[in-house]
Enzyme design. Structure first.
Site, PDB file in Angstrom:
ATOM      1  N   GLU A   1       0.823  -1.205   0.000  1.00 59.01           N
ATOM      2  CA  GLU A   1       0.000   0.000   0.000  1.00 59.01           C
ATOM      3  C   GLU A   1       0.861   1.260   0.000  1.00 59.01           C
ATOM      4  OE1 GLU A   1      -3.234   0.422  -0.345  1.00 59.01           O
ATOM      5  OE2 GLU A   1      -3.573  -1.728  -0.548  1.00 59.01           O
TER       6      GLU A   1
ATOM      7  N   ASP B   1     -10.870   5.609  -2.943  1.00 58.44           N
ATOM      8  CA  ASP B   1      -9.753   6.296  -3.586  1.00 58.44           C
ATOM      9  C   ASP B   1     -10.269   6.961  -4.859  1.00 58.44           C
ATOM     10  OD1 ASP B   1     -10.077   4.217  -5.383  1.00 58.44           O
ATOM     11  OD2 ASP B   1      -8.019   3.490  -5.258  1.00 58.44           O
TER      12      ASP B   1
ATOM     13  N   TYR C   1      -7.197   5.932   4.435  1.00 59.46           N
ATOM     14  CA  TYR C   1      -7.271   5.015   3.297  1.00 59.46           C
ATOM     15  C   TYR C   1      -6.411   3.774   3.532  1.00 59.46           C
ATOM     16  CZ  TYR C   1      -6.299   2.897  -1.175  1.00 59.46           C
ATOM     17  OH  TYR C   1      -6.136   1.970  -2.171  1.00 59.46           O
TER      18      TYR C   1
END
Length: 311
Positions: A51, A154, A136
């Site tokens: 990520e 996103d 996120y």
């Protein structure tokens, strides 16, 4: 409250029966999707690395760097024990963007080791307390490692919801609709699926039929041919940017250990001139930024400013 009445209260035009939308997307994803290696693991460390690397970097470029990173530091304990300069140097060598991300990832590994006894928080709230882990990323790790996340929103997800269901271009509206659409207890597959939809079918230039988008029968954009979408922030030009020269400073100091500014300058910029526009003051600003980020140490020695990587 019934599912139908719940969706009626949502922004935009979400189908009255969300179960059909949910089932169609999950079946589409499970039938065929891009086989990125981090989709084959539920290790929170491996997922966090993917990520962080994926922030503003194309996924296909991340694969090799992710594999190299895990070869070098295969577990969170290995990363926590590493020298920060080595981690930052790896980041720079693999052109992974802002070096702060490497610093934060390294610090997060130390938090897991020192503050959590090697055990990972399992929900977004706990994960968001790790250095550099925003909402996120916390949701993504909670979803993909523990199947315990909220809906991930996103740029791709916003584009999908805006086009498919006329969701207003408003962050709160996107969050509300994304959360309502996600089947309870299925954050792992759902968040992967909706991001995949945005990545391969509902791109800036959509490929609805070629990608066999599973939402075509409900999609407003597909019905009307209007594929406008919210503005997508653009990445500043890299060539000639401060970010590029910050990376060069780190790479050079990794090779030379420490250098005075007038020795460092010509090695990162061919037109370096001590008294010029791109001279000592310009370079002092660069290394000062890196010092503020705890990546570089700056000393005054015998009338010269000397920079070295922080270890």
């Amino acid at each position: 409250m019934s599912e139908q009445s719940a969706t009626a209260d949502l922004p935009g035009d979400v189908p009255a029966d969300p179960s059909s939308v949910q089932r169609a997307l999950i079946e589409w994803y499970e039938a065929d999707h891009r086989a990125y290696p981090w989709r084959q693991t539920d290790d929170p460390y491996e997922i966090l690395v993917s990520e962080v690397m994926s922030q503003q970097t194309q996924l296909d470029r991340v694969v090799g760097a992710w594999e190299d990173f895990l070869d070098r530091w295969p577990a969170v304990s290995d990363l926590a024990a590493a020298d920060r300069s080595d981690v930052v140097g790896f980041w720079t060598d693999h052109s992974l963007g802002y070096n702060n991300r490497a610093k934060y990832l390294h610090e997060a590994a130390r938090q897991i080791r020192d503050d959590h006894g090697g055990e990972w928080p399992r929900d977004p709230d706990g994960l968001s307390k790790l250095m550099g882990v925003g909402p996120y990323t916390a949701n993504a790790v909670a979803s993909f490692a523990f199947n315990n996340g909220n809906a991930v929103v996103d740029t791709n997800v916003k584009r999908v919801l805006y086009r498919a269901f006329d969701v207003p271009d408003d962050d709160d509206a996107f969050e509300e609709v994304a959360q309502a659409l996600m089947p309870e207890g299925e954050s792992r597959v759902w968040n992967n699926a909706v991001m995949e939809l945005g990545g391969v079918a509902c791109q800036k230039t959509p490929d609805c039929d070629g990608a066999e988008c599973p939402w075509r029968e409900w999609c407003s954009a597909y019905a009307t041919g209007d594929f406008t979408a919210p503005d997508v922030p653009t990445q500043p030009e890299f060539d000639g940017s401060r970010r590029q020269f910050r990376g060069r400073v780190v790479s050079t100091l990794k090779e030379y250990d420490e250098l005075a500014l007038d020795d460092l300058g010509p090695r990162i910029r061919v037109d370096y001139a001590p008294e010029g526009e791109y001279g000592r003051e310009w370079l002092r600003g660069l290394v000062g930024d890196l010092a503020d980020d705890e990546l570089v140490t700056v000393d005054e020695r015998d009338g010269e400013t000397v920079a070295r990587l922080r270890r």
